[in-house]
Design an enzyme around this catalytic site. Structure first.
Site, PDB file in Angstrom:
ATOM      1  N   HIS A 257       0.834  -1.199   0.000  1.00 34.51           N
ATOM      2  CA  HIS A 257       0.000   0.000   0.000  1.00 34.51           C
ATOM      3  C   HIS A 257       0.870   1.250   0.000  1.00 34.51           C
ATOM      4  O   HIS A 257       1.964   1.267   0.576  1.00 34.51           O
ATOM      5  CB  HIS A 257      -1.010  -0.011   1.148  1.00 34.51           C
ATOM      6  CG  HIS A 257      -0.452   0.125   2.534  1.00 34.51           C
ATOM      7  ND1 HIS A 257      -0.269   1.338   3.149  1.00 34.51           N
ATOM      8  CD2 HIS A 257      -0.070  -0.808   3.446  1.00 34.51           C
ATOM      9  CE1 HIS A 257       0.190   1.150   4.377  1.00 34.51           C
ATOM     10  NE2 HIS A 257       0.334  -0.143   4.588  1.00 34.51           N
TER      11      HIS A 257
ATOM     12  N   GLU B 194      -5.247   1.660   2.799  1.00 32.69           N
ATOM     13  CA  GLU B 194      -5.026   0.531   3.705  1.00 32.69           C
ATOM     14  C   GLU B 194      -5.192   0.950   5.152  1.00 32.69           C
ATOM     15  O   GLU B 194      -5.741   0.203   5.974  1.00 32.69           O
ATOM     16  CB  GLU B 194      -3.620  -0.041   3.475  1.00 32.69           C
ATOM     17  CG  GLU B 194      -3.353  -1.373   4.175  1.00 32.69           C
ATOM     18  CD  GLU B 194      -2.771  -1.227   5.585  1.00 32.69           C
ATOM     19  OE1 GLU B 194      -2.592  -2.250   6.267  1.00 32.69           O
ATOM     20  OE2 GLU B 194      -2.482  -0.081   6.011  1.00 32.69           O
TER      21      GLU B 194
END
Length: 356
Positions: free
Chosen positions: A67, A212
């Site tokens: 991420h 995330e």
């Protein structure tokens, strides 16, 4: 690590990209992988995907992913005295925020500010025992009143810690956003290395996910779009080699002792075995941590995408997570990169990862 790669790592870490506002990091990553990818796409959520086609027929689809968002804040209110009140984007520890210097990302560019609260001299005894909640803290950008502040800052503007990358002793570095931009750096560097060599047997998809830190929101749609057979997520792992940890409770994870592999229900056993065997072959030291349930990472939602994905979680030991001063060892980072590239070259058939 080459000077060019280190410069890219610094640039990526210092680009402001809190959850939901990842455009600066995405632009850097896109620029990095575009020169070596067969195609690059961005989905409607903001996930970036780079594709490298493999050789041969019936190729498995391998996804390398990390991420690219970081923790931060969101401006929620500007009072008449010119102070900004904010909410966290991700898991921010209210203990450490007061007194931090921050950067407010406005449409006209970044503005420096500091986080304020009542000073210790004026706190009553009971107040000193209490953690000041984030909604009682505020950002001072130096304005005389609300009118001046509102001319500069808008509700919804994101905010990040103002800390950048610095070298410590030896091969240790500190920075904000090592979680998980060091993972995004790893995936981008691995992808470009694979593109520069002989075409792998698998189609390689590099997925850089968003959001995330606010609930693994990007990885589900991202994995659904890629539809991988096999996935390796790259993340930080808690370095437990400080006085703050008990190895019996947190595992024994040390900086400078090699990359870290998670093992447990979230992890495909065959893929874990391939990672471990490849590391042994290449002389790369490995650490292992047992995780008894779905991990709190993108690997959790990726494993459950569509009708299931053979998933592994490659971690880099990191200290002081979700602070402006996370710490890792560059040797661990480089060894993780070597391992990721080597394993990607060994994924040849999806059937190798179907459980018995």
């Amino acid at each position: 690590m080459t000077d060019e790669s280190f410069a890219f790592l610094r640039q990526l870490l210092e680009s402001p990209s809190p959850s939901g506002y990842e455009a600066p990091a995405r632009a850097l990553l896109r620029q990095r992988v575009a020169a070596c990818a067969d195609r690059v796409e961005v989905d409607m959520l903001g996930n970036l995907v780079a594709v490298l086609e493999g050789e041969g027929e019936h190729r498995p689809r391998l996804m390398l992913t990390a991420h690219c968002d970081e923790i931060g804040f969101l401006v929620r209110h500007i009072d008449d005295r010119g102070f900004l009140f904010f909410a966290p984007l991700g898991g921010v520890d209210a203990h450490l925020v007061p007194g931090q210097r921050v950067s407010v990302q406005t449409t006209n560019g970044p503005l420096r500010g500091v986080v304020g609260k009542k000073p210790i001299h004026l706190l009553k005894a009971k107040e000193r025992e209490r953690v000041v909640p984030l909604d009682e803290q505020f950002i001072d950008i130096g304005c005389a009143d609300g009118e001046e502040a509102r001319a500069l800052v808008a509700i919804g503007d994101p905010v990040v810690f103002a800390a950048g990358l610095e070298r410590l002793q030896g091969t240790r570095i500190t920075s904000r956003a090592l979680d998980d931009k060091m993972g995004a750096w790893l995936v981008a560097e691995a992808f470009c290395r694979l593109a520069a060599g002989k075409r792998p047997a698998a189609d390689i998809h590099a997925l850089f996910t968003v959001q995330e830190e606010v609930g693994l929101r990007g990885a589900g749609p991202g994995a659904f779009g890629v539809a991988p057979d096999v996935a390796i997520a790259v993340e930080i792992g808690h370095g437990t080699d400080t006085p703050a940890h008990s190895p019996a409770q947190s595992g024994d994870v040390r900086l400078g002792k090699g990359p870290l592999l998670s093992r447990g229900p979230n992890i495909n056993h065959a893929l874990f075995g391939l990672l471990r065997a490849t590391a042994a072959e290449a002389g790369i030291p490995l650490q292992v941590i047992g995780e008894a349930r779905g991990t709190g990472t993108d690997a959790n939602v990726i494993q459950l995408s569509r009708n299931g994905v053979a998933t592994a979680l490659l971690r880099v030991p990191t200290r002081y997570l979700h602070t402006p001063s996370e710490v890792l060892d560059l040797n661990d980072l480089e060894q993780a990169l070597d391992l990721l590239v080597a394993v990607a070259g060994k994924v040849r058939s999806r059937s190798d990862f179907i459980p018995d």
